[in-house]
Design an enzyme around this catalytic site. Structure first.
Site, PDB file in Angstrom:
ATOM      1  CD  GLU A 195      13.244   0.923   8.113  1.00  0.00           C
ATOM      2  OE1 GLU A 195      13.098   1.645   7.124  1.00  0.00           O
ATOM      3  OE2 GLU A 195      13.961  -0.080   8.124  1.00  0.00           O
TER       4      GLU A 195
ATOM      5  CD  GLU B 272      10.236  13.122  10.936  1.00  0.00           C
ATOM      6  OE1 GLU B 272       9.053  12.764  11.075  1.00  0.00           O
ATOM      7  OE2 GLU B 272      11.123  12.388  10.472  1.00  0.00           O
TER       8      GLU B 272
ATOM      9  CE  LYS C  23      -1.881   3.009   1.989  1.00  0.00           C
ATOM     10  NZ  LYS C  23      -1.569   4.417   1.615  1.00  0.00           N
TER      11      LYS C  23
ATOM     12  CB  CYS D  16      13.618   8.760   8.033  1.00  0.00           C
ATOM     13  SG  CYS D  16      14.658   7.613   7.136  1.00  0.00           S
TER      14      CYS D  16
HETATM   15  P1  NAD Z   1       2.543   8.603   7.245  1.00  0.00           P
HETATM   16  O1  NAD Z   1       2.750   7.854   8.524  1.00  0.00           O
HETATM   17  O2  NAD Z   1       1.551   9.688   7.225  1.00  0.00           O
HETATM   18  O3  NAD Z   1       2.109   7.606   6.066  1.00  0.00           O
HETATM   19  C1  NAD Z   1       2.876   6.487   5.715  1.00  0.00           C
HETATM   20  C2  NAD Z   1       1.974   5.422   5.121  1.00  0.00           C
HETATM   21  O4  NAD Z   1       1.091   4.947   6.139  1.00  0.00           O
HETATM   22  C3  NAD Z   1       1.093   5.912   3.974  1.00  0.00           C
HETATM   23  O5  NAD Z   1       1.059   4.903   2.979  1.00  0.00           O
HETATM   24  C4  NAD Z   1      -0.252   6.079   4.649  1.00  0.00           C
HETATM   25  O6  NAD Z   1      -1.353   5.948   3.764  1.00  0.00           O
HETATM   26  C5  NAD Z   1      -0.234   4.930   5.635  1.00  0.00           C
HETATM   27  N1  NAD Z   1      -1.164   5.070   6.776  1.00  0.00           N
HETATM   28  C6  NAD Z   1      -1.594   6.205   7.365  1.00  0.00           C
HETATM   29  N2  NAD Z   1      -2.452   5.904   8.373  1.00  0.00           N
HETATM   30  C7  NAD Z   1      -2.560   4.552   8.413  1.00  0.00           C
HETATM   31  C8  NAD Z   1      -3.291   3.635   9.224  1.00  0.00           C
HETATM   32  N3  NAD Z   1      -4.084   4.050  10.215  1.00  0.00           N
HETATM   33  N4  NAD Z   1      -3.158   2.319   8.982  1.00  0.00           N
HETATM   34  C9  NAD Z   1      -2.344   1.873   8.000  1.00  0.00           C
HETATM   35  N5  NAD Z   1      -1.650   2.682   7.183  1.00  0.00           N
HETATM   36  C10 NAD Z   1      -1.733   4.012   7.398  1.00  0.00           C
HETATM   37  O7  NAD Z   1       3.994   9.104   6.805  1.00  0.00           O
HETATM   38  P2  NAD Z   1       4.358  10.076   5.593  1.00  0.00           P
HETATM   39  O8  NAD Z   1       3.917  11.445   5.967  1.00  0.00           O
HETATM   40  O9  NAD Z   1       3.879   9.446   4.333  1.00  0.00           O
HETATM   41  O10 NAD Z   1       5.962   9.980   5.588  1.00  0.00           O
HETATM   42  C11 NAD Z   1       6.800  10.783   6.357  1.00  0.00           C
HETATM   43  C12 NAD Z   1       7.260  10.055   7.613  1.00  0.00           C
HETATM   44  O11 NAD Z   1       7.941   8.854   7.276  1.00  0.00           O
HETATM   45  C13 NAD Z   1       8.238  10.864   8.428  1.00  0.00           C
HETATM   46  O12 NAD Z   1       7.917  10.791   9.787  1.00  0.00           O
HETATM   47  C14 NAD Z   1       9.566  10.165   8.178  1.00  0.00           C
HETATM   48  O13 NAD Z   1      10.552  10.331   9.168  1.00  0.00           O
HETATM   49  C15 NAD Z   1       9.139   8.746   8.053  1.00  0.00           C
HETATM   50  N6  NAD Z   1      10.158   7.953   7.371  1.00  0.00           N
HETATM   51  C16 NAD Z   1      10.919   7.092   8.119  1.00  0.00           C
HETATM   52  C17 NAD Z   1      11.941   6.358   7.516  1.00  0.00           C
HETATM   53  C18 NAD Z   1      12.811   5.419   8.316  1.00  0.00           C
HETATM   54  O14 NAD Z   1      13.489   4.598   7.722  1.00  0.00           O
HETATM   55  N7  NAD Z   1      12.838   5.509   9.635  1.00  0.00           N
HETATM   56  C19 NAD Z   1      12.174   6.504   6.154  1.00  0.00           C
HETATM   57  C20 NAD Z   1      11.388   7.407   5.432  1.00  0.00           C
HETATM   58  C21 NAD Z   1      10.374   8.118   6.066  1.00  0.00           C
END
Ligand code: NAD
Length: 503
Positions: free
Chosen positions: A266, A397, A191, A300
């Site tokens: 992550e 962040e 997804k 991240c």
């Molecule tokens: P997000 O958490 O808003 O969304 C990530 C994914 O989760 C999307 O596909 C979204 O549709 C899905 N999602 C949202 N709510 C959900 C739920 N209730 N159940 C299941 N899936 C759900 O994150 P974002 O805004 O897309 O990305 C940015 C974040 O990602 C930042 O916090 C960043 O630090 C983190 N990130 C972490 C790493 C790492 O390796 N630690 C790498 C890249 C990004």
């Protein structure tokens, strides 16, 4: 025609099929619309024009994809590792062959600059190659002998798994998850993030054209609260690999509780780069700037807190500000661009809100601090100075090209500040004193640390965070531990005495 115009025309060519027919789901080898017929639109962060309409998945689409993954698991999980290796190497080669298409699509979908995205497909292919090579040994275990028993451990793929990814560097990130899952013998329902679904569709098509059997990798588009939620709750999905925000991780953990889901998270970061006055300052300036202003700061592992020893603070931050001011902000397909537009107006508004917050809390804006241009989501590379670690801009962040610089006196204070955040993903340390580097890295609360270096990823090493930054590790054998179950079988070594009950 300039290079940029030429690239824009090429990108348009690559994206025409999506602008004309939309971005569909990919289930059991077929491109399909949402069962409900619903769609949503994605926009280009360059000028907010509509790029494509996207199938809006809900529970029934997820159910269909999970059924396909469950069916495909019966064969894929029993396919010999050497055969899986062969297919996944072919996938890597097919990714490389379409590297330009992937890079251009990613730039237009996310706003990331071509100078970084041109390597995204290559790195994605490297992920496939690396894990493909481990596939023949994925089942291997250990032998533990006692005088009476010989115990043999082995691993087997856990089952169909769900992969949920964010929008910042979607292609490369999704290959970190999907490549080891497939190499381990799992099947996948992916997804992708709703803001940037294009390259997930390209990946599954490329993989199948290279020989991946239908149903082994499935993609369902849609929002977290419906498609994502259903995936995490589905009984036939045995594990969820998730990359995204920390608070989404908490929600997924709760959603997966009823089915005892194995999770790998992550999550976010507020990573310090700590600079002591004995360091090679020229290299430290370049590395600090690179780790926050590359990839739009939507990374991240970005070094979003700059902790500098007070003896060099003024000079060091002035040098970083100079770099920030010289950085080219522009069209993501311009090869000279370093910072492209942020992913979406919603995210841009969030990043801009921190500029006001910083001013209110008393930080000084030494570079940037404003929107660039009238259209699109462009934000200037920004440096806040005279900040304190308890300010919002030092704790939260921001996920943009925004750096908060804080002075420290000595090792103890640097360590105390570095650790005084909820997150613990990465830390960067600059010093020429080896003993200090050992003392600091022994006590820094971070899953990954780099000494006198920017983030350089080596695939066999563990990748992941502590505290609110995550659970579990990617990379090397750690990935297989997540996607596989370890079982133990015990054989008698002799005719030992079996207890007799009941007389
Ligand atoms: P997000 O958490 O808003 O969304 C990530 C994914 O989760 C999307 O596909 C979204 O549709 C899905 N999602 C949202 N709510 C959900 C739920 N209730 N159940 C299941 N899936 C759900 O994150 P974002 O805004 O897309 O990305 C940015 C974040 O990602 C930042 O916090 C960043 O630090 C983190 N990130 C972490 C790493 C790492 O390796 N630690 C790498 C890249 C990004």
């Amino acid at each position: 025609m300039s290079v940029v115009d030429d690239n824009i025309a090429k990108a348009k060519g690559y994206l025409t099929r999506f602008s004309e027919s939309g971005v569909m789901h990919h289930i059991a080898g077929e491109s399909v619309p949402a069962a409900s017929g619903k769609t949503f639109e994605i926009i280009s962060p360059v000028d907010l024009s509509v790029l494509a309409s996207v199938a809006k998945g809900n529970a029934s689409d997820i159910d269909a994809a999970v059924a396909a993954a469950k069916e495909a698991f019966r064969t894929w999980s029993k396919t010999p590792g050497a055969e899986r290796r062969k297919i996944l190497i072919q996938v890597a080669e097919a990714i490389e062959a379409r590297a330009e298409e992937i890079a251009f699509a990613e730039c237009m979908d996310t706003g990331q600059a071509l100078r970084f995205m041109s390597k995204a497909a290559i790195r994605g292919a490297a992920n496939f190659r690396y894990f493909a090579d481990q596939a023949p040994y994925a089942e291997d275990g250990e032998v533990k002998r006692t005088p009476t028993q010989m115990n043999t451990t082995s691993r087997r793929p856990i089952g169909p798994v769900g992969v949920i990814t964010p929008w910042n560097t979607p292609f490369m990130l999704s290959t970190w998850k999907i490549a080891p899952a497939l190499a381990a013998g799992c099947t996948v329902v992916h997804k992708p993030a709703e803001f940037s679904p294009v390259t997930a569709k390209l990946l599954v098509e490329i993989a199948e054209s290279a020989g991946l059997p239908k149903g082994v990798l499935n993609v369902v588009n849609g929002f977290g609260e419906d498609a994502g939620k259903r995936l995490t709750e589905h009984r036939d999905i045995k594990a969820i690999a998730f990359v995204g925000e920390s608070r989404t991780g908490s929600m997924i953990m709760a959603q997966g509780a009823a089915t005892l889901k194995r999770v790998h998270f992550e999550l976010g970061g507020k990573n310090p780069v700590i600079v002591f006055d004995d360091a090679d300052l020229e290299r430290a300036v370049d590395a600090a700037a690179f780790m926050i202003y590359s990839l739009n700061g939507e990374r991240c592992t970005s070094s979003s807190r700059l902790l500098v020893q007070d003896t060099i603070y003024e000079d060091f931050t002035a040098r970083v500000a100079e770099v920030a001011k010289r950085i080219k902000v522009g069209h993501p397909l311009d090869p000279e661009t370093v910072v492209g537009p942020l992913i979406h107006p919603e995210h841009e508004a969030k990043v801009l809100s921190y500029f006001d917050k910083a001013r209110e809390e008393g930080a000084v804006i030494a570079a940037g601090g404003e929107k660039v241009g009238d259209s699109g989501c462009f934000v200037a590379p920004t440096l806040f100075t005279q900040a304190r670690n308890d300010m919002t801009v030092a704790q939260e962040e921001i996920f943009g090209p925004v750096l908060t610089a804080i002075p420290f006196k000595d090792e103890d204070e640097a360590l105390q500040m570095a650790n005084d955040v909820d997150y613990g993903l990465a830390a960067y340390l600059w010093t020429d004193d080896l003993n200090r580097a050992i003392r600091m890295t022994d006590n820094l609360e971070a899953g990954m640390m780099w000494v006198n270096s920017e983030n350089i990823r080596h695939l066999p090493t563990p990748f992941g965070g502590v505290k609110a930054s995550g659970i579990g590790r990617d990379g090397g054998d750690w990935s297989f531990d997540f996607y596989m179950e370890t079982v133990n079988v015990s054989f008698p070594r002799s005719h030992h005495k079996v207890p007799k009950l009941g007389g």
